[in-house]
Write a protein that holds these residues in place. Structure first.
Motif, PDB file in Angstrom:
ATOM      1  N   ARG A  54      -0.620   5.500 -10.540  1.00 34.47           N
ATOM      2  CA  ARG A  54      -0.774   7.270 -10.095  1.00 34.47           C
ATOM      3  C   ARG A  54       0.171   7.608  -8.987  1.00 34.47           C
ATOM      4  NH1 ARG A  54      -5.932   6.445 -12.549  1.00 34.47           N
ATOM      5  NH2 ARG A  54      -6.027   7.525 -14.428  1.00 34.47           N
ATOM      6  N   THR A  55       0.398   6.495  -7.975  1.00 33.91           N
ATOM      7  CA  THR A  55       1.336   6.764  -6.954  1.00 33.91           C
ATOM      8  C   THR A  55       2.617   6.891  -7.547  1.00 33.91           C
ATOM      9  OG1 THR A  55      -0.007   5.399  -5.622  1.00 33.91           O
ATOM     10  CG2 THR A  55       1.992   6.108  -4.688  1.00 33.91           C
ATOM     11  N   LEU A  56       3.191   6.050  -8.236  1.00 40.89           N
ATOM     12  CA  LEU A  56       4.575   6.223  -9.129  1.00 40.89           C
ATOM     13  C   LEU A  56       4.835   7.441  -9.790  1.00 40.89           C
ATOM     14  CD1 LEU A  56       5.313   2.529  -9.937  1.00 40.89           C
ATOM     15  CD2 LEU A  56       6.057   3.764  -7.923  1.00 40.89           C
ATOM     16  N   ARG A  57       3.507   7.663 -10.536  1.00 48.46           N
ATOM     17  CA  ARG A  57       3.462   9.042 -11.166  1.00 48.46           C
ATOM     18  C   ARG A  57       3.726  10.251 -10.240  1.00 48.46           C
ATOM     19  NH1 ARG A  57       0.261   9.848 -16.565  1.00 48.46           N
ATOM     20  NH2 ARG A  57       0.533   7.593 -16.497  1.00 48.46           N
ATOM     21  N   ALA A  58       3.046  10.223  -9.239  1.00 49.68           N
ATOM     22  CA  ALA A  58       3.440  11.518  -8.501  1.00 49.68           C
ATOM     23  C   ALA A  58       4.499  11.525  -7.658  1.00 49.68           C
ATOM     24  CB  ALA A  58       2.124  11.297  -7.226  1.00 49.68           C
ATOM     25  N   SER A 101      10.652  24.267  -0.610  1.00 51.11           N
ATOM     26  CA  SER A 101      11.792  23.793   0.087  1.00 51.11           C
ATOM     27  C   SER A 101      11.184  22.627   1.133  1.00 51.11           C
ATOM     28  CB  SER A 101      12.271  24.870   1.115  1.00 51.11           C
ATOM     29  OG  SER A 101      12.940  24.674   1.884  1.00 51.11           O
ATOM     30  N   PHE A 102      12.018  21.509   1.225  1.00 48.57           N
ATOM     31  CA  PHE A 102      11.458  20.517   1.992  1.00 48.57           C
ATOM     32  C   PHE A 102      12.336  20.258   3.259  1.00 48.57           C
ATOM     33  CE2 PHE A 102       9.997  19.489  -2.179  1.00 48.57           C
ATOM     34  CZ  PHE A 102       8.540  19.263  -1.877  1.00 48.57           C
ATOM     35  N   TYR A 103      11.832  20.124   4.286  1.00 49.81           N
ATOM     36  CA  TYR A 103      12.584  19.648   5.431  1.00 49.81           C
ATOM     37  C   TYR A 103      12.948  17.933   5.373  1.00 49.81           C
ATOM     38  CZ  TYR A 103      13.838  18.282  10.142  1.00 49.81           C
ATOM     39  OH  TYR A 103      14.295  17.608  11.298  1.00 49.81           O
ATOM     40  N   ARG A 104      11.624  17.155   4.851  1.00 50.43           N
ATOM     41  CA  ARG A 104      11.921  15.808   4.256  1.00 50.43           C
ATOM     42  C   ARG A 104      11.398  15.816   3.012  1.00 50.43           C
ATOM     43  NH1 ARG A 104      13.790  12.656   8.776  1.00 50.43           N
ATOM     44  NH2 ARG A 104      13.678  13.781  10.528  1.00 50.43           N
ATOM     45  N   PRO A 105      12.200  15.478   1.976  1.00 58.18           N
ATOM     46  CA  PRO A 105      11.507  15.367   0.715  1.00 58.18           C
ATOM     47  C   PRO A 105      10.652  14.404   0.655  1.00 58.18           C
ATOM     48  CG  PRO A 105      14.122  15.362   0.729  1.00 58.18           C
ATOM     49  CD  PRO A 105      13.527  15.196   2.001  1.00 58.18           C
ATOM     50  N   PRO A 106       9.500  14.514  -0.305  1.00 57.04           N
ATOM     51  CA  PRO A 106       8.626  13.580  -0.535  1.00 57.04           C
ATOM     52  C   PRO A 106       9.348  12.225  -0.755  1.00 57.04           C
ATOM     53  CG  PRO A 106       8.191  15.347  -1.993  1.00 57.04           C
ATOM     54  CD  PRO A 106       9.549  15.678  -1.373  1.00 57.04           C
ATOM     55  N   GLN A 107       8.633  11.171  -0.078  1.00 53.66           N
ATOM     56  CA  GLN A 107       9.080   9.845  -0.266  1.00 53.66           C
ATOM     57  C   GLN A 107       8.210   8.856  -0.427  1.00 53.66           C
ATOM     58  OE1 GLN A 107      12.248   8.572   0.481  1.00 53.66           O
ATOM     59  NE2 GLN A 107      13.187  10.846   0.475  1.00 53.66           N
ATOM     60  N   LEU A 108       8.342   7.871  -1.304  1.00 53.62           N
ATOM     61  CA  LEU A 108       7.287   6.619  -1.604  1.00 53.62           C
ATOM     62  C   LEU A 108       7.400   5.902  -0.144  1.00 53.62           C
ATOM     63  CD1 LEU A 108       5.611   5.510  -3.558  1.00 53.62           C
ATOM     64  CD2 LEU A 108       7.391   3.649  -3.917  1.00 53.62           C
ATOM     65  N   SER A 109       6.500   6.011   0.720  1.00 58.57           N
ATOM     66  CA  SER A 109       6.306   5.375   1.922  1.00 58.57           C
ATOM     67  C   SER A 109       5.184   4.096   1.843  1.00 58.57           C
ATOM     68  CB  SER A 109       5.949   6.212   2.973  1.00 58.57           C
ATOM     69  OG  SER A 109       6.954   7.226   3.310  1.00 58.57           O
ATOM     70  N   PHE A 110       5.190   3.210   2.602  1.00 59.23           N
ATOM     71  CA  PHE A 110       4.152   2.090   2.715  1.00 59.23           C
ATOM     72  C   PHE A 110       3.401   1.777   4.126  1.00 59.23           C
ATOM     73  CE2 PHE A 110       7.640   1.480  -0.326  1.00 59.23           C
ATOM     74  CZ  PHE A 110       6.815   0.989  -1.435  1.00 59.23           C
ATOM     75  N   LEU A 111       1.920   1.796   3.902  1.00 65.31           N
ATOM     76  CA  LEU A 111       1.323   1.400   4.957  1.00 65.31           C
ATOM     77  C   LEU A 111       1.730   0.067   5.651  1.00 65.31           C
ATOM     78  CD1 LEU A 111      -2.149   2.941   3.924  1.00 65.31           C
ATOM     79  CD2 LEU A 111      -0.548   3.762   5.422  1.00 65.31           C
ATOM     80  N   GLN A 112       1.879   0.029   6.583  1.00 64.87           N
ATOM     81  CA  GLN A 112       2.342  -1.443   7.527  1.00 64.87           C
ATOM     82  C   GLN A 112       1.343  -2.324   8.064  1.00 64.87           C
ATOM     83  OE1 GLN A 112       5.292   0.915  10.266  1.00 64.87           O
ATOM     84  NE2 GLN A 112       6.846   0.269   8.695  1.00 64.87           N
ATOM     85  N   GLY A 113       1.683  -3.263   8.267  1.00 63.65           N
ATOM     86  CA  GLY A 113       0.815  -4.267   9.025  1.00 63.65           C
ATOM     87  C   GLY A 113      -0.442  -4.983   8.509  1.00 63.65           C
ATOM     88  N   LEU A 148       0.968  -1.030   0.069  1.00 67.88           N
ATOM     89  CA  LEU A 148      -0.136   0.060  -0.168  1.00 67.88           C
ATOM     90  C   LEU A 148       0.762   1.264  -0.126  1.00 67.88           C
ATOM     91  CD1 LEU A 148      -2.576  -1.299   2.732  1.00 67.88           C
ATOM     92  CD2 LEU A 148      -2.718  -1.278   0.266  1.00 67.88           C
ATOM     93  N   PRO A 149       1.495   1.675  -0.992  1.00 69.01           N
ATOM     94  CA  PRO A 149       2.365   2.868  -1.181  1.00 69.01           C
ATOM     95  C   PRO A 149       1.568   4.089  -1.382  1.00 69.01           C
ATOM     96  CG  PRO A 149       2.109   1.942  -3.336  1.00 69.01           C
ATOM     97  CD  PRO A 149       1.417   0.893  -2.466  1.00 69.01           C
ATOM     98  N   PHE A 150       2.414   5.356  -0.536  1.00 70.18           N
ATOM     99  CA  PHE A 150       1.650   6.411  -0.600  1.00 70.18           C
ATOM    100  C   PHE A 150       2.841   7.409  -0.544  1.00 70.18           C
ATOM    101  CE2 PHE A 150       2.028   7.802   3.755  1.00 70.18           C
ATOM    102  CZ  PHE A 150       2.440   6.608   4.407  1.00 70.18           C
ATOM    103  N   LEU A 151       2.665   8.660  -0.510  1.00 70.93           N
ATOM    104  CA  LEU A 151       3.711   9.774  -0.704  1.00 70.93           C
ATOM    105  C   LEU A 151       3.717  10.457   0.376  1.00 70.93           C
ATOM    106  CD1 LEU A 151       5.592   9.735  -3.352  1.00 70.93           C
ATOM    107  CD2 LEU A 151       4.135  11.761  -3.918  1.00 70.93           C
ATOM    108  N   PHE A 152       4.603  10.730   1.085  1.00 73.08           N
ATOM    109  CA  PHE A 152       4.812  11.746   2.380  1.00 73.08           C
ATOM    110  C   PHE A 152       5.936  12.370   2.391  1.00 73.08           C
ATOM    111  CE2 PHE A 152       6.204  12.167   6.786  1.00 73.08           C
ATOM    112  CZ  PHE A 152       5.156  12.848   7.084  1.00 73.08           C
ATOM    113  N   GLY A 153       5.769  13.730   2.864  1.00 72.17           N
ATOM    114  CA  GLY A 153       6.995  14.727   2.953  1.00 72.17           C
ATOM    115  C   GLY A 153       6.669  15.708   4.050  1.00 72.17           C
TER     116      GLY A 153
END
Lengths: 381, 196
Positions: A363-367, A198-210, A146-151
């Protein structure tokens, strides 16, 4: 044998010659000697007898040879006939098999042709297209992930340098006109140059867990105090998750989330939004816009508020849920402000996903990969 | 799908779309004409009303003033540390030096013997600078007097700014006031220190 035979003949002849003028004693002696040599019969009898037997044997042998020769000729003839018959049978069988193989091959070829034609009709790959390499890359996302984008976007928390901003992009916690800016920042689908990015933590592909499907981010930090802008326009924590409805009916589910919030200038707060495209996934190129809807907002100061809101995913469409939280200002002392930032999603796999809903990986990968887009709706094309 | 609002101190804090009303007594169903871009509050009869622009701006001005006070105290503290010493330990050191220097100068003026303990504080500093203990004591006292005046000025500044800040009525005024403040403190301190 030949010598004995000649000796006997010679002896026989001598006896004949002797018998003409031999004395009776001589005849008796010779006769006696001859009897002792040949038993009951005379040697001559024996010799004569042998010749007859030999003649018989010879005749018998000659007859057998003649018989064998005849038999051989007959047998060969039979074999030839049988062989010719088998060859004809094999030849016929071979022709039948070849016909069968040809028929089966043609049937299979037709199936393959139909498959290729079917594939071509849905994947009309133009010359020079990179689509096949893209398909290969998509295997990076495991089935069931379950990938998503977070930054974390820097508004004014780091104060110096390019990209920081205060009120220029408006309030985000409850404003559907301004929240697209958050989407632009996190996905890079923007027309700005060095502003607001400007990013403190650049957007990353993250995954929901468990099995629950959760992701929790927390950080407490101290920043050198230069201006109160640092905490009245604090870090913006932004994440987005694309959800596809593969059915022909709208699906409404409850989305669970939470995080930190600060409330002072009105540019902080916390909010959850849903972007819905103006067309279905069957024809992505027909998507020319997205509409933002507010589903949750929070306008106060807290280190943690847990919220929930209903999200509707229309039939055959992909929506993006965007969740924004702001850094909570705790205290300031000795030239430093101490703040805490928090952002989380939970119960997504166990509570939100259901039959017909899935994370839209494309769409997630595109983003995530920022393909030089200017508008956020282009993420859907 | 109904919208629910949670109020704290009669002000809209939290808003959500849910099929059922969330747990807790503070949640009320939003009015039909609810607009996410507007802010709401509860009136005396617990009816939901839209907050006025004035009400909202007063809240933000109030918040800005609280933030400004934090900024002012941090800025003034920054200067206080410059004169009082950057730590408690350093301040204690300044205090010991000033006391010893004062005693030495008084003894010198009275023509009496200088206390050995006072001399042991000042003498090593004088040797390092290739001057005598009297000259060193004079330097220390000059610096101590300057710090005293500056610290007094900062106290005055803090009181004054708090009063002036309270008079600001808009965000722009608060912002403008803060922008001018640091420059003002700096120039006042320079003038005060030079005149001393």
């Amino acid at each position: 044998m030949t010598i004995a035979k000649e000796a006997v003949n010679a002896l026989h002849q001598r006896l004949k010659d002797l018998s003409v003028n031999a004395s009776p004693d001589e005849l008796a002696y010779l006769s006696k000697a001859l009897e002792s040599m040949a038993g009951q019969s005379t040697v001559y009898d024996i010799v004569s007898m042998s010749d007859e037997k030999l003649q018989e044997l010879l005749d018998a042998a000659t007859q057998h040879l003649a018989d064998l020769d005849t038999s051989k000729t007959n047998a060969l003839s039979s074999l030839q006939s049988a062989t010719d018959g088998h060859v004809i049978t094999l030849n016929n069988q071979k022709d039948t098999n070849i016909t069968d193989i040809d028929t089966a091959g043609l049937a299979h070829q037709q199936v393959m042709n139909d498959l290729v034609a079917g594939f071509s009709s849905v994947n009309d790959v133009p010359e020079g297209s990179t689509i096949l390499t893209e398909v290969a890359k998509k295997n990076m996302i495991e089935t069931g992930s379950l990938p998503f984008l977070f930054g974390v976007i820097n508004r004014s928390n780091d104060y110096w340098g390019y990209g920081a901003y205060t009120s220029q992009l408006g309030q985000w916690y409850a404003n559907t006109s301004h929240i697209d800016y958050a989407m632009q920042m996190i996905t890079g689908a923007t027309g700005y140059t060095t502003d607001y990015c400007s990013f403190y933590r650049p957007p990353q592909l993250s995954f929901l867990q468990g099995i629950n499907g959760r992701f929790i981010f927390s950080e407490m930090y101290a920043k050198y105090s230069v201006t109160t802008n640092e905490y009245t326009y604090p870090y913006a924590l932004v994440g987005t998750i694309f959800i596809k409805n593969t059915t022909n009916a709208d699906i409404t589910r409850t989305f669970y989330f939470g995080g930190s919030s600060y409330w002072s200038s009105g540019y902080e707060g916390l909010g959850c939004f849903v972007a819905t495209p103006n067309n279905v996934n069957d024809d992505p190129s027909a998507i020319t816009g997205i509409t933002w809807a507010n589903v949750y907002s929070y306008a106060s100061s807290t280190s943690n508020v847990a919220g929930s809101a209903n999200v509707t995913v229309p039939a055959n469409k992909t929506v993006a849920i965007l969740f924004y939280s702001s850094s909570y200002y705790y205290t300031g002392s000795y030239n430093h402000y101490t703040q805490f930032m928090h952002w989380y999603i939970y119960s997504f796999r166990s509570g939100f996903l259901t039959t017909g809903l899935e994370v839209d990986v494309d769409r997630t990968l595109r983003a995530w990969q920022c393909r030089g887009l200017q508008y956020t709706y282009q993420l859907w094309n | 799908m109904p919208i629910y609002i949670r109020f704290e101190n009669s002000k809209q804090i939290e808003t959500t779309i849910l099929s059922r009303k969330p747990a807790g007594t503070e949640w009320l169903k939003a009015p039909e004409e609810f607009d996410w871009h507007k802010c709401y509050c509860l009136d005396a009869d617990n009816n939901i009303q839209e907050r006025t622009e004035d009400d909202l701006s007063q809240e933000f001005v109030g918040n800005a003033k609280v933030n400004a006070e934090t900024t002012i105290s941090q800025t003034i503290d920054k200067y206080r540390r410059e004169y009082a010493g950057y730590s408690f330990e350093k301040s204690e050191s300044y205090r010991i030096q000033a006391t010893a220097a004062r005693n030495i100068l008084q003894a010198n003026k009275a023509g009496s013997a200088v206390d050995e303990e006072d001399l042991s504080v000042v003498q090593p500093l004088a040797v390092l600078r290739s001057i005598d203990a009297i000259e060193m004591s004079t330097l220390i006292l000059q610096k101590a007097r300057k710090a005293k005046r500056a610290l007094a000025k900062l106290e005055e500044c803090e009181d004054k700014t708090e009063q002036e800040l309270a008079q600001c009525t808009t965000l722009e005024e608060v912002s403008q006031y803060l922008n001018n403040l640091e420059a003002a403190i700096e120039s006042e301190l320079n003038i005060g220190a030079t005149n001393g």
